[in-house]
Design a protein around this motif. Structure first.
Motif, PDB file in Angstrom:
ATOM      1  N   VAL C 133       0.841  -1.200   0.000  1.00 22.33           N
ATOM      2  CA  VAL C 133       0.000   0.000   0.000  1.00 22.33           C
ATOM      3  C   VAL C 133       0.876   1.250   0.000  1.00 22.33           C
ATOM      4  N   LEU C 134       1.919   1.251   0.841  1.00 20.85           N
ATOM      5  CA  LEU C 134       2.806   2.416   0.925  1.00 20.85           C
ATOM      6  C   LEU C 134       3.481   2.672  -0.428  1.00 20.85           C
ATOM      7  N   LEU C 135       4.035   1.596  -1.039  1.00 19.49           N
ATOM      8  CA  LEU C 135       4.766   1.786  -2.288  1.00 19.49           C
ATOM      9  C   LEU C 135       3.842   2.209  -3.425  1.00 19.49           C
ATOM     10  N   PHE C 136       2.555   1.859  -3.320  1.00 16.98           N
ATOM     11  CA  PHE C 136       1.611   2.232  -4.371  1.00 16.98           C
ATOM     12  C   PHE C 136       1.046   3.633  -4.153  1.00 16.98           C
ATOM     13  N   SER C 137       1.130   4.133  -2.911  1.00 17.41           N
ATOM     14  CA  SER C 137       0.424   5.373  -2.560  1.00 17.41           C
ATOM     15  C   SER C 137       0.823   6.598  -3.396  1.00 17.41           C
ATOM     16  N   PRO C 138       2.079   6.747  -3.853  1.00 19.86           N
ATOM     17  CA  PRO C 138       2.383   7.958  -4.628  1.00 19.86           C
ATOM     18  C   PRO C 138       1.530   8.120  -5.891  1.00 19.86           C
ATOM     19  N   VAL C 139       1.018   7.002  -6.444  1.00 20.12           N
ATOM     20  CA  VAL C 139       0.180   7.108  -7.638  1.00 20.12           C
ATOM     21  C   VAL C 139      -1.116   7.844  -7.310  1.00 20.12           C
ATOM     22  N   LEU C 140      -1.645   7.580  -6.099  1.00 22.51           N
ATOM     23  CA  LEU C 140      -2.952   8.123  -5.751  1.00 22.51           C
ATOM     24  C   LEU C 140      -2.848   9.503  -5.087  1.00 22.51           C
ATOM     25  N   LEU C 141      -1.642   9.814  -4.609  1.00 18.55           N
ATOM     26  CA  LEU C 141      -1.482  11.062  -3.855  1.00 18.55           C
ATOM     27  C   LEU C 141      -1.497  12.257  -4.807  1.00 18.55           C
ATOM     28  N   PRO C 142      -2.283  13.310  -4.493  1.00 19.73           N
ATOM     29  CA  PRO C 142      -2.227  14.507  -5.337  1.00 19.73           C
ATOM     30  C   PRO C 142      -0.821  15.096  -5.252  1.00 19.73           C
ATOM     31  N   PRO C 143      -0.101  15.202  -6.357  1.00 18.38           N
ATOM     32  CA  PRO C 143       1.301  15.617  -6.276  1.00 18.38           C
ATOM     33  C   PRO C 143       1.462  16.976  -5.591  1.00 18.38           C
ATOM     34  N   PHE C 144       0.560  17.922  -5.887  1.00 16.90           N
ATOM     35  CA  PHE C 144       0.788  19.262  -5.325  1.00 16.90           C
ATOM     36  C   PHE C 144       0.695  19.253  -3.804  1.00 16.90           C
ATOM     37  N   ALA C 145      -0.171  18.380  -3.250  1.00 17.45           N
ATOM     38  CA  ALA C 145      -0.329  18.332  -1.799  1.00 17.45           C
ATOM     39  C   ALA C 145       0.956  17.865  -1.131  1.00 17.45           C
ATOM     40  N   ALA C 146       1.602  16.829  -1.718  1.00 12.07           N
ATOM     41  CA  ALA C 146       2.849  16.340  -1.134  1.00 12.07           C
ATOM     42  C   ALA C 146       3.981  17.316  -1.390  1.00 12.07           C
ATOM     43  N   VAL C 147       3.962  17.915  -2.586  1.00  8.48           N
ATOM     44  CA  VAL C 147       5.079  18.780  -2.974  1.00  8.48           C
ATOM     45  C   VAL C 147       5.125  20.034  -2.106  1.00  8.48           C
ATOM     46  N   LEU C 148       3.964  20.618  -1.762  1.00  9.87           N
ATOM     47  CA  LEU C 148       3.941  21.817  -0.923  1.00  9.87           C
ATOM     48  C   LEU C 148       4.607  21.522   0.407  1.00  9.87           C
ATOM     49  N   GLY C 149       4.349  20.340   0.950  1.00  5.29           N
ATOM     50  CA  GLY C 149       4.929  19.992   2.239  1.00  5.29           C
ATOM     51  C   GLY C 149       6.397  19.632   2.138  1.00  5.29           C
ATOM     52  N   ILE C 150       6.712  18.721   1.195  1.00 12.50           N
ATOM     53  CA  ILE C 150       8.083  18.209   1.134  1.00 12.50           C
ATOM     54  C   ILE C 150       9.056  19.314   0.759  1.00 12.50           C
ATOM     55  N   ASN C 151       8.556  20.312   0.034  1.00 12.05           N
ATOM     56  CA  ASN C 151       9.402  21.427  -0.363  1.00 12.05           C
ATOM     57  C   ASN C 151       9.969  22.133   0.879  1.00 12.05           C
ATOM     58  N   VAL C 152       9.124  22.324   1.891  1.00 12.08           N
ATOM     59  CA  VAL C 152       9.552  22.984   3.128  1.00 12.08           C
ATOM     60  C   VAL C 152      10.606  22.134   3.828  1.00 12.08           C
ATOM     61  N   VAL C 153      10.343  20.802   3.901  1.00 11.85           N
ATOM     62  CA  VAL C 153      11.295  19.907   4.568  1.00 11.85           C
ATOM     63  C   VAL C 153      12.647  19.959   3.875  1.00 11.85           C
ATOM     64  N   LEU C 154      12.620  19.889   2.520  1.00 10.33           N
ATOM     65  CA  LEU C 154      13.877  19.859   1.764  1.00 10.33           C
ATOM     66  C   LEU C 154      14.644  21.172   1.929  1.00 10.33           C
ATOM     67  N   LEU C 155      13.906  22.289   1.931  1.00 11.69           N
ATOM     68  CA  LEU C 155      14.563  23.584   2.095  1.00 11.69           C
ATOM     69  C   LEU C 155      15.229  23.672   3.461  1.00 11.69           C
ATOM     70  N   ARG C 156      14.525  23.214   4.502  1.00 12.96           N
ATOM     71  CA  ARG C 156      15.075  23.306   5.856  1.00 12.96           C
ATOM     72  C   ARG C 156      16.251  22.355   6.033  1.00 12.96           C
ATOM     73  N   ALA C 157      16.257  21.255   5.254  1.00 14.76           N
ATOM     74  CA  ALA C 157      17.366  20.300   5.366  1.00 14.76           C
ATOM     75  C   ALA C 157      18.511  20.672   4.437  1.00 14.76           C
ATOM     76  N   TRP C 158      18.420  21.799   3.759  1.00 17.43           N
ATOM     77  CA  TRP C 158      19.457  22.277   2.836  1.00 17.43           C
ATOM     78  C   TRP C 158      19.775  21.259   1.747  1.00 17.43           C
ATOM     79  N   VAL C 159      18.755  20.541   1.279  1.00 14.98           N
ATOM     80  CA  VAL C 159      18.970  19.618   0.165  1.00 14.98           C
ATOM     81  C   VAL C 159      19.000  20.437  -1.123  1.00 14.98           C
ATOM     82  N   PRO C 160      20.030  20.259  -1.980  1.00 13.18           N
ATOM     83  CA  PRO C 160      20.064  21.019  -3.239  1.00 13.18           C
ATOM     84  C   PRO C 160      18.801  20.739  -4.054  1.00 13.18           C
ATOM     85  N   PRO C 161      18.232  21.758  -4.718  1.00 14.65           N
ATOM     86  CA  PRO C 161      16.965  21.571  -5.434  1.00 14.65           C
ATOM     87  C   PRO C 161      17.021  20.438  -6.459  1.00 14.65           C
TER      88      PRO C 161
END
Lengths: 289, 392, 295
Positions: C133-161
């Motif tokens: 279920v976990l590995l399949f979930s990205p297909v069903l997840l609205p990309p923008f909803a995850a991207v808005l969140g993960i973007n903040v995490v990545l920025l705070r972790a100083w991950v190169p874009p």
């Protein structure tokens, strides 16, 4: 030599080996899915502000009229385009499975449509359907007499793009799960005296139904959460959820970030409800088997 | 001129003779059916003529690739023949689709529809014909009873064993009220014990509803257990269509004898009703034409017994008398002397290969004669077992 | 005596015989002649072909149009103005970035998906359903909803874009690679590996010389799907990439939002459509090896 094969492997070690194989995929997926959605949820509740102190609040969900309009619009677009895609996809699958040269041509064109990026699909549907588009020229209709298919109140071009891409996707999923088994069942039904339409109704459709349902659910979830097609081909107001979320995300206002996140949360919940309903339907289908 | 023994000629003639006009029409008639899959391959069927009477059960046997399944698929309408006509109950169905032919077919795999219960599988044909669900199920129950599966109606197909699934597949085919029931290697995937149960089930069905059955099998025992007539095919050509007894003991050709597992064949010539070969002289019954011919007999019909020290002279005398004149029956079974060169135990039976003069004869050890290599034995050939086919 | 029972059987036999369907029996509904069905089939084939092919038409027509004013049926003058404009917009660099990004995503997501699929197909994995279920979930997840969140995490972790974009796209691709490999492993016969081992092969040798060659066609299909994820993406590159990564979809979107850019948009779109089609042709040809279960 064969001792290595017959030596009993302790169950715990087998579990460990399987876990080690799956972890490299599980870790990034869990990080992005749980981290992404979790952070979005925290943001929407005011717990991760860009500036200032964190404070639990549901203020981002307060503009309920606006949210309801957008949610209904997003749902309508997704329902209509998925329904069209499911019908066309099923009949395309039947054509492809029938196995003659026509089926092969349709199959090749469908596969080609699946590989086209949605953004490119939106661009080309725009060139096709706009008031000075290729279709208007082919039919010799003047731009001001051509209906507002692009950026109009009917969302025609958006729905057409989704229906086009997703019908090809649904058809290929059905063909992929059925192609090897369906001919023998179809022949069996024919030698039992079932005519073409009886076979379609009593054999082909019920056998294809589970994969049709799953593929349609995936198409629906994609359509609901997709951004670029509605942004390029849609009206500026009212906006679907994804377009509104991105506009708020990019806006300068400080309150906009939690509102964008709130739309994300709402979309996740809507998708989850629809997918859960589809899974329930699938389970009933299996039980009835 | 062919030195075909006349008995063989009559047997094949009656088999392919067209039915008299006043008789009921044949259930299946194939005339000149030809099938080629591609120009590069030899024809799968070459001008096959076949006549199947209503209410009979007929087996089609032949090596793999002989075209036996192709015949069934052409009769069913699943393949189009390149030439020739298919008639069912006197009507030309060559141009009809499978569902319009009034046949039913059971395949090697049961192919029960996975989305339907056992009962609804059997009710399928009636549902497809437009009957209501309740009516179709009522009729389906009768047919499930016929195959002793009545209590399984509510189950889903995948919960049944392979044998049970195939029973349901047969019931489903019968429920389609076919004028002809076609079975394509229906029981070849089942265990030997289950096969026997299936043969008993077919016998019951034949007694109850007497359908016309045409089936393909690669199993000679199954062919004789389920059918009274056998069609022998090789390389797309029909070699013989005859009763079970005749194809085994009165084969039309050496090829038929070989295909049905005949192990004894001795090339030679017939003169005055006596066949002369490496085996020695063997008198044949009946009016056999002179000329080159091959002597065939089933090894199951020939027994070897330990030779009694005194019997040697008598047997030699018999051999001399055999050489004198025709008609096996006048002298009783022909007896040969030989030495056992090898033995193979097959279940309760013991196959014994005996060196007789310059020839090797496949025989069976008589009950109570546990023969071993080097034993001196008497091989006795019953007159009824002997048969001559045209030299190849 | 079994006379009474056999009488019953005879009655039933006669009844069933009377009901027997004979060839050509009338009265069965939905009967269709071959001719009508053939026409219907040709008609629906043409209609479906048109449905899938029509959106490709503007790309071909506009790509080579220098000028094409509104009422005209076909372009007035043909030329390469669209191509020139596209090149001026940075088409070559964007094409290269898109290609590189997609290949990296495919190179990472394919082995991860194959390994996960292997583990899932063996049924020895604890919490197997949950993992699926976990590995399949990205297909069903609205990309923008995850991207808005993960973007903040990545920025705070100083991950190169750029790394962030690759990470998120690999996650989006993993469901496709995992599940296409699961289908392949469901039909894969472990007997091949066992046979190699009993013939004296080490597990490493068996993996490289037996296992991988046998699943190579499935791996190619998986990699193609992962490539498509990277090649098609717009939103993740836009938000997580933060302008550092300009791929083909990004310049198509910026050209399309301008006015009078039709031929440039068509050229760019065509260049985004052709590479996957070439790969598709290769992948669908690599089907010959069949490591299916042998019965």
């Amino acid at each position: 030599m064969t001792a290595a094969l017959t030596r009993p492997v302790r169950p715990r070690r087998r579990h460990l080996r399987a876990a080690l194989l799956v972890l490299p995929a599980v870790i990034p997926v869990a990080f992005v899915v749980i981290g992404g959605v979790g952070t979005t949820l925290l943001q929407s509740l005011g717990l991760m502000p860009l500036v200032g102190s964190a404070e639990l609040s549901t203020a981002a969900f307060n503009d309920s009229d606006e949210l309801l309009t957008s949610a209904l619009l997003s749902l309508s677009i997704a329902v209509v385009s998925t329904a069209i895609a499911a019908v066309i996809g099923f009949f395309t699958a039947v054509l492809i499975i029938s196995g003659n040269w026509g089926g092969r041509i349709v199959g090749a064109l469908g596969a080609a449509a699946v590989t086209v990026p949605h953004l490119v699909g939106a661009a080309t549907v725009g060139l096709l359907l706009s008031d000075s588009g290729v279709l208007a020229r082919l039919f010799g209709v003047a731009p001001d007499a051509w209906p507002a298919l692009v950026a109009g109140p009917t969302w025609f071009a958006v729905i057409a793009e989704y229906a086009w891409k997703e019908s090809a996707f649904i058809a290929l999923i059905i063909v992929g799960t059925l192609a090897t088994r369906i001919t023998s069942y179809d022949e069996t039904a024919a030698v039992l005296g079932a005519h073409r339409f009886a076979r379609l109704r009593l054999v082909l459709f019920p056998l294809a139904a589970p994969s049709l349902l799953v593929a349609s659910a995936i198409a629906f979830a994609y359509t609901l959460g997709s951004y670029e097609v509605a942004w390029m081909l849609g009206q500026t107001y009212p906006e679907p959820l994804s377009v509104m979320a991105l506009r708020l995300f990019n806006s300068a206002s400080l309150t906009a970030r939690p509102e964008a996140a709130a739309i994300g949360v709402i979309t996740v919940v809507l998708t989850a409800v629809v997918v859960a309903a589809a899974m329930l339907g699938l389970r009933r289908m299996r039980a009835w088997r | 001129m062919t030195p075909t023994p006349t008995a063989t000629a009559t047997a094949t003639a009656t088999a392919t003779e067209p039915v008299a006009a006043d008789a009921a029409p044949s259930a299946i008639t194939l005339t000149g059916v030809t099938k080629t899959y591609s120009a590069a391959l030899p024809a799968a069927l070459q001008g096959v003529n076949l006549d199947i009477l209503p209410g009979t059960s007929t087996a089609i046997v032949g090596p793999s690739g002989s075209g036996k399944s192709t015949i069934l698929r052409i009769i069913a309408g699943l393949e189009d023949a390149n030439g020739g006509r298919v008639r069912l109950a006197g009507r030309d169905v060559t141009a009809l689709l499978p569902e319009e032919r009034g046949i039913a077919m059971v395949f090697q795999r049961p192919l029960l529809f996975p989305h339907l219960t056992v009962l609804d599988n059997v009710a399928f044909a009636d549902r497809a014909a437009g009957l209501s669900r309740a009516q179709a199920r009522d009729r389906a129950r009768e047919h499930l009873e016929l195959v002793h599966m009545a209590e399984f109606g509510g189950r889903s197909p995948h919960s049944l064993s392979g044998g049970q699934q195939q029973r349901v597949a047969v019931a489903r085919a019968l429920a389609a009220k076919p004028s002809v029931l076609l079975l394509d290697e229906p029981f070849s995937a089942l265990d030997p014990g289950l096969k026997d149960d299936m043969h008993a089930m077919i016998a019951e069905i034949r007694q109850a509803v007497n359908p016309t059955i045409l089936f393909v099998t690669h199993d000679r025992d199954e062919a004789s257990a389920m059918a009274e007539r056998i069609v022998v095919l090789e390389n797309g050509q029909l070699l013989q269509h005859d009763s079970v007894d005749h194809v085994f003991h009165r084969p039309a050709s050496l090829a038929v004898a070989r295909l049905l597992g005949g192990k004894n064949a001795f090339a030679g010539t017939i003169e005055n009703g006596v066949h002369r070969s490496a085996l020695g002289d063997v008198a044949l019954d009946g009016d056999v034409a002179s000329g080159p011919a091959t002597l065939v007999f089933r090894h199951e019909a020939v027994t070897s017994t330990l030779r009694q020290p005194t019997s040697g002279a008598d047997a030699d005398a018999l051999a001399t008398r055999h050489a004198d004149a025709a008609a096996c029956q006048r002298f009783g079974p022909r007896e040969l002397h030989g030495v056992v060169t090898s033995t193979v135990q097959r279940g309760p039976r013991r196959e014994v290969i005996v060196q007789v003069a310059d020839a090797e004869v496949y025989t069976e050890a008589a009950p109570g004669h546990p023969l071993s290599v080097g034993d001196l034995v008497t091989v006795s050939l019953p007159c009824e077992a002997l048969w001559a086919v045209p030299a190849s | 005596m079994t006379l009474s029972t056999s009488n019953v059987d005879v009655d039933r036999a006669q009844r069933i015989q009377h009901e027997r369907r004979m060839p050509g029996d009338a009265g069965r509904p939905l009967s269709q002649s071959r001719g009508v069905m053939r026409t219907a089939r040709i008609g629906s084939t043409a209609l479906m072909s048109l449905w899938f092919a029509l959106p490709f038409l503007p790309l071909v027509l506009w790509s080579f149009a220098n000028s094409w004013s509104a009422p005209d049926l076909l372009p007035m003058t043909l030329g390469v103005d669209g191509l020139t404009a596209a090149l001026a917009n940075g088409a070559v660099a964007a094409f290269g970035d898109s290609l590189l990004l997609s290949l990296i995503v495919a190179a990472i997501a394919t082995p991860l998906g194959a390994m996960a699929a292997r583990a899932l197909s063996r049924r020895t994995l604890p919490f197997g359903r949950l993992v699926s279920v976990l590995l399949f979930s990205p297909v069903l997840l609205p990309p923008f909803a995850a991207v808005l969140g993960i973007n903040v995490v990545l920025l705070r972790a100083w991950v190169p874009p750029e790394l962030g974009v690759i990470l998120v796209l690999v996650v989006v691709a993993i469901p496709y690679t995992t599940f296409s490999m699961r289908v392949a492993y469901a039909a894969y016969d472990d007997g091949f590996d066992e046979a190699a081992r009993t013939l004296g092969a080490t597990s490493r040798f068996a993996l490289w010389r037996i296992h991988l060659p046998l699943i190579a066609p499935a791996l190619a299909r998986s990699a193609f799907l992962a490539f498509l994820v990277g090649w098609s993406d717009y939103l993740v590159t836009l938000v997580v990439g933060g302008g550092q990564l300009v791929t083909l979809p990004l310049i198509i979107a910026s050209s399309a939002s301008g006015i009078g850019n039709e031929s440039s948009v068509a050229v760019l779109s065509l260049s985004a459509v052709i590479p996957p089609l070439i790969l598709l042709a290769f992948v669908s040809r690599a089907r010959n090896l069949n490591p299916g279960k042998q019965s």
